[in-house]
Design a protein around this motif. Structure first.
Motif: not given
Length: 120
Positions: A75-102
């Motif tokens: 319900g919020m979106g998707e983003w490509e992120i790199g090193p030194d990035t802080a993330i907050f996963a809100p309560l009740g929101k499904k979330h995932r992280l996919e490795n898109i690097g090599d």
């Protein structure tokens, strides 16, 4: 035996999970005696992911130390992120992280309060 207030990540045996990744519980009630927080790290292989999951009672914060990932939050979106990035996963929101690097990505995470599995 008295617990010490620190953990060296290299000394902690990881839990191997599918999709391919390693999760290490570092600071928690059962490791160092915390009460209100637990912290650990995941190393996720290229092309793999930390799959969709949701927390209804714990807030989760994460910090991507190295590598590249796609963050998807329901319900919020998707983003490509790199090193030194802080993330907050809100309560009740499904979330995932996919490795898109090599290379593997390294992620530090914390839950408050600790997950039931992190208790004594």
């Amino acid at each position: 035996m008295k617990k010490v207030p620190f953990v060296v990540a290299a000394d902690v045996e990881g839990e191997y999970r599918t999709p391919p990744r390693v999760s290490k519980l570092l600071l928690a009630p059962k490791t160092v005696g915390t009460h209100n927080v637990s912290m650990g790290m995941n190393v996720c292989e290229p092309g793999s992911m930390i799959p969709d999951h949701v927390h209804t009672e714990q807030e989760e914060v994460m910090f991507l130390v190295s590598g590249r990932a796609k963050l998807v939050v329901e319900g919020m979106g998707e983003w490509e992120i790199g090193p030194d990035t802080a993330i907050f996963a809100p309560l009740g929101k499904k979330h995932r992280l996919e490795n898109i690097g090599d290379e593997p990505f390294k992620l530090v995470w914390a839950y408050s309060p600790p997950l039931p599995a992190h208790q004594k």
